[in-house]
Design a protein around this motif. Sequence first.
Motif, PDB file in Angstrom:
ATOM      1  N   PRO A 165       0.837  -1.201   0.000  1.00 26.30           N
ATOM      2  CA  PRO A 165       0.000   0.000   0.000  1.00 26.30           C
ATOM      3  C   PRO A 165       0.874   1.254   0.000  1.00 26.30           C
ATOM      4  O   PRO A 165       2.008   1.232   0.503  1.00 26.30           O
ATOM      5  N   PRO A 166       0.373   2.360  -0.532  1.00 23.76           N
ATOM      6  CA  PRO A 166       1.174   3.596  -0.615  1.00 23.76           C
ATOM      7  C   PRO A 166       1.661   4.110   0.729  1.00 23.76           C
ATOM      8  O   PRO A 166       2.704   4.755   0.813  1.00 23.76           O
ATOM      9  N   LYS A 167       0.929   3.848   1.796  1.00 27.64           N
ATOM     10  CA  LYS A 167       1.284   4.388   3.109  1.00 27.64           C
ATOM     11  C   LYS A 167       2.271   3.514   3.879  1.00 27.64           C
ATOM     12  O   LYS A 167       2.726   3.903   4.956  1.00 27.64           O
ATOM     13  N   GLU A 168       2.592   2.341   3.372  1.00 28.89           N
ATOM     14  CA  GLU A 168       3.488   1.436   4.095  1.00 28.89           C
ATOM     15  C   GLU A 168       4.925   1.666   3.654  1.00 28.89           C
ATOM     16  O   GLU A 168       5.445   0.990   2.766  1.00 28.89           O
ATOM     17  N   ALA A 169       5.590   2.612   4.288  1.00 34.94           N
ATOM     18  CA  ALA A 169       6.917   3.055   3.862  1.00 34.94           C
ATOM     19  C   ALA A 169       7.936   1.931   3.817  1.00 34.94           C
ATOM     20  O   ALA A 169       8.771   1.861   2.916  1.00 34.94           O
ATOM     21  N   ARG A 170       7.885   1.015   4.786  1.00 35.34           N
ATOM     22  CA  ARG A 170       8.924  -0.008   4.919  1.00 35.34           C
ATOM     23  C   ARG A 170       8.604  -1.291   4.152  1.00 35.34           C
ATOM     24  O   ARG A 170       9.332  -2.274   4.265  1.00 35.34           O
ATOM     25  N   CYS A 171       7.552  -1.297   3.404  1.00 39.31           N
ATOM     26  CA  CYS A 171       7.186  -2.476   2.622  1.00 39.31           C
ATOM     27  C   CYS A 171       8.105  -2.601   1.411  1.00 39.31           C
ATOM     28  O   CYS A 171       8.335  -1.629   0.685  1.00 39.31           O
ATOM     29  N   PHE A 172       8.635  -3.810   1.190  1.00 40.05           N
ATOM     30  CA  PHE A 172       9.500  -4.064   0.037  1.00 40.05           C
ATOM     31  C   PHE A 172       8.661  -4.564  -1.121  1.00 40.05           C
ATOM     32  O   PHE A 172       8.052  -5.635  -1.045  1.00 40.05           O
ATOM     33  N   GLN A 173       8.614  -3.775  -2.185  1.00 41.04           N
ATOM     34  CA  GLN A 173       7.827  -4.114  -3.362  1.00 41.04           C
ATOM     35  C   GLN A 173       8.697  -4.852  -4.372  1.00 41.04           C
ATOM     36  O   GLN A 173       9.619  -4.270  -4.948  1.00 41.04           O
ATOM     37  N   MET A 174       8.425  -6.142  -4.578  1.00 39.72           N
ATOM     38  CA  MET A 174       9.163  -6.903  -5.577  1.00 39.72           C
ATOM     39  C   MET A 174       8.729  -6.490  -6.979  1.00 39.72           C
ATOM     40  O   MET A 174       7.558  -6.223  -7.217  1.00 39.72           O
ATOM     41  N   VAL A 175       9.673  -6.451  -7.889  1.00 37.13           N
ATOM     42  CA  VAL A 175       9.376  -6.109  -9.280  1.00 37.13           C
ATOM     43  C   VAL A 175       8.913  -7.368 -10.005  1.00 37.13           C
ATOM     44  O   VAL A 175       9.521  -8.437  -9.874  1.00 37.13           O
ATOM     45  N   ALA A 176       7.829  -7.260 -10.740  1.00 34.81           N
ATOM     46  CA  ALA A 176       7.265  -8.409 -11.453  1.00 34.81           C
ATOM     47  C   ALA A 176       8.253  -8.929 -12.491  1.00 34.81           C
ATOM     48  O   ALA A 176       9.077  -8.179 -13.022  1.00 34.81           O
ATOM     49  N   PRO A 177       8.206 -10.224 -12.812  1.00 32.99           N
ATOM     50  CA  PRO A 177       9.099 -10.768 -13.843  1.00 32.99           C
ATOM     51  C   PRO A 177       8.773 -10.167 -15.204  1.00 32.99           C
ATOM     52  O   PRO A 177       7.664  -9.673 -15.425  1.00 32.99           O
ATOM     53  N   PRO A 178       9.727 -10.190 -16.132  1.00 28.97           N
ATOM     54  CA  PRO A 178       9.465  -9.678 -17.485  1.00 28.97           C
ATOM     55  C   PRO A 178       8.246 -10.353 -18.092  1.00 28.97           C
ATOM     56  O   PRO A 178       7.985 -11.538 -17.833  1.00 28.97           O
ATOM     57  N   ASN A 179       7.519  -9.618 -18.918  1.00 26.99           N
ATOM     58  CA  ASN A 179       6.280 -10.138 -19.490  1.00 26.99           C
ATOM     59  C   ASN A 179       6.557 -11.004 -20.722  1.00 26.99           C
ATOM     60  O   ASN A 179       6.146 -10.712 -21.842  1.00 26.99           O
ATOM     61  N   VAL A 180       7.271 -12.108 -20.479  1.00 28.77           N
ATOM     62  CA  VAL A 180       7.598 -13.077 -21.525  1.00 28.77           C
ATOM     63  C   VAL A 180       7.437 -14.479 -20.927  1.00 28.77           C
ATOM     64  O   VAL A 180       7.534 -14.654 -19.709  1.00 28.77           O
ATOM     65  N   THR A 181       7.211 -15.485 -21.770  1.00 31.63           N
ATOM     66  CA  THR A 181       7.012 -16.844 -21.279  1.00 31.63           C
ATOM     67  C   THR A 181       8.311 -17.630 -21.181  1.00 31.63           C
ATOM     68  O   THR A 181       8.395 -18.597 -20.427  1.00 31.63           O
ATOM     69  N   ASN A 182       9.327 -17.223 -21.962  1.00 30.20           N
ATOM     70  CA  ASN A 182      10.587 -17.971 -22.041  1.00 30.20           C
ATOM     71  C   ASN A 182      10.365 -19.417 -22.481  1.00 30.20           C
ATOM     72  O   ASN A 182      11.120 -20.320 -22.114  1.00 30.20           O
ATOM     73  N   CYS A 183       9.318 -19.628 -23.260  1.00 32.13           N
ATOM     74  CA  CYS A 183       9.091 -20.933 -23.886  1.00 32.13           C
ATOM     75  C   CYS A 183       9.694 -20.885 -25.283  1.00 32.13           C
ATOM     76  O   CYS A 183       9.268 -20.061 -26.113  1.00 32.13           O
ATOM     77  N   SER A 184      10.691 -21.706 -25.554  1.00 31.30           N
ATOM     78  CA  SER A 184      11.334 -21.693 -26.865  1.00 31.30           C
ATOM     79  C   SER A 184      10.332 -22.085 -27.933  1.00 31.30           C
ATOM     80  O   SER A 184       9.467 -22.935 -27.729  1.00 31.30           O
ATOM     81  N   THR A 185      10.439 -21.459 -29.091  1.00 35.01           N
ATOM     82  CA  THR A 185       9.493 -21.720 -30.179  1.00 35.01           C
ATOM     83  C   THR A 185       9.867 -22.970 -30.965  1.00 35.01           C
ATOM     84  O   THR A 185      10.985 -23.444 -30.913  1.00 35.01           O
TER      85      THR A 185
END
Length: 522
Positions: free
Chosen positions: A502-522
């Motif tokens: 939440p915006p008010k939780e200063a000490r909260c660690f926000q993880m960054v989402a993984p890249p928007n790819v599947t990494n499934c080889s074609t």
Amino acid sequence: MDCACTACVERKVYLNLILSAFFLVSCGPSGFPETISNVRAIPQSTYVPPTPQKNRASEYEFYQGSSQVSNLSLSIEAATRKSRLQGNLVLQPNDGSAKLNIQFDLQGEIDEGYSGILRAKDKESLAQQQVELGAKLTCLYNDCSESFVDIYVKHKGVIYHHQVEAEGNKNSSFKTPEPSKGDESASDAEVESGETEAEETHSHEDTSDGYYIGTKEEDLKTLFPDIKPVETPDSKKEDKKEDKKEDKKEDKKEDKKEDKKEDKKEDKKEDKKEDKKEDKKEDKKEEPARIDPLPESSGVASGGGYTRQAIGKPFRGRLENPVDLLTYTKQHASPGFKILYPARGTYYGTNSMLGLLAYMGYFSLKFVDGYVLSVNAISAKSGGFLKGHSSHQTGLDVDIAYYFDNQELQSRFTPAVVAGKPRKEWMVEEQWGLFKYAVKFAGVDRIFIANSLKKSLCEHARKSGELDNSKTESDAFQTLRRLSPEPAHANHFHVRVRQDCPPKEARCFQMVAPPNVTNCST
């Protein structure tokens, strides 16, 4: 397996689990020793966007990804609570002008809230570069052994932000004691049966990116009193005028219609009552089975989402106000999951972890022939270090056994990979269904699995026609995006709960989402 019909019900259930979380208020850092320690640290940058980004803190704009820092040093004096951050910052202004090389020396004092504003000692030299610079230091724990600093640069009216974190005392009193030998060691029977996890430490290095929420709006107002909010079109006056006109018109119309409506209302009331009764009966008949909410007498904390329980990072943190998942399984006749090896004492998590396991347990019972998930390590009661893991420190991580068509194999941590290939007893379709369900409804950040199993799931999604790389928001794409191949996960998969700060939780660690790819080889 089509679970869409139960989506609304399950979301309501999960909301019941998390509702109480949003009423908790953040007052300060973790409440352990109250004495600030002497700190000497070399801060490192938290997540930096690969390209400059414009962001907002309420009505104020700032840029991230436009700066680099080096030669940093942070000191905190216990006796005086004085703090000092020194170093070098290179800024690339957004107007395309030449880079600025800024040497800084920021000083301040830790206040009763275990944070403090740091101001520039030499403002004159900064003024020559048309720069104003300040920072906010925030302690994660009451001894300030770990902290983060939000650095702000104002150049030609534009604000730039850079965050660093500092891990000070390696011998801090906040270091969680290691479990006793009896708790952390597997029994001889477990080793012989192959039920234990691999001893190799699970690194999960791809989840190291993230940042602390901080108090950016408050910081900007304090450091730069003359800063102006972002200008927006002033349409409020016109809106108010139109609203008043409409209200007057509506009032006149209502006065004329009231007499006519009263007669009609009486006629319609009886019909509506009958209709409502019938609707309620139909709803009750069509409503699918749901997860039982936590009983008030269970002694288990209710709620979910972010509740100030996970302190710091999954791989360097603590757990406060833990949920006892073992007690939860004892309080419910059919929770859908069971705790393996409870003597280890690693069955504590956050409210959001409870929500995850409740959802996954529900899926397992309803859609996988009544299978019960076998759960091993989550976190110790106070979080911190667990043998064989670099994470599992904040109640956001859990290890779970794979599905097999032989329930005896599924009841323990049996390897799902043999000679580098998926074991024939592994239930790929059911596993795929569980992963999709968890990602869609239970707030999953990542699921760590063996590489060969990820490849098999990619192939399964292609053959079933679910995977279309052009449809990046599909359930299949988003699930594969969050499946992360990693060694030492042949006999279990590891789920990390997504923490939405939440915006008010200063000490909260926000993880960054993984890249928007599947990494499934074609």
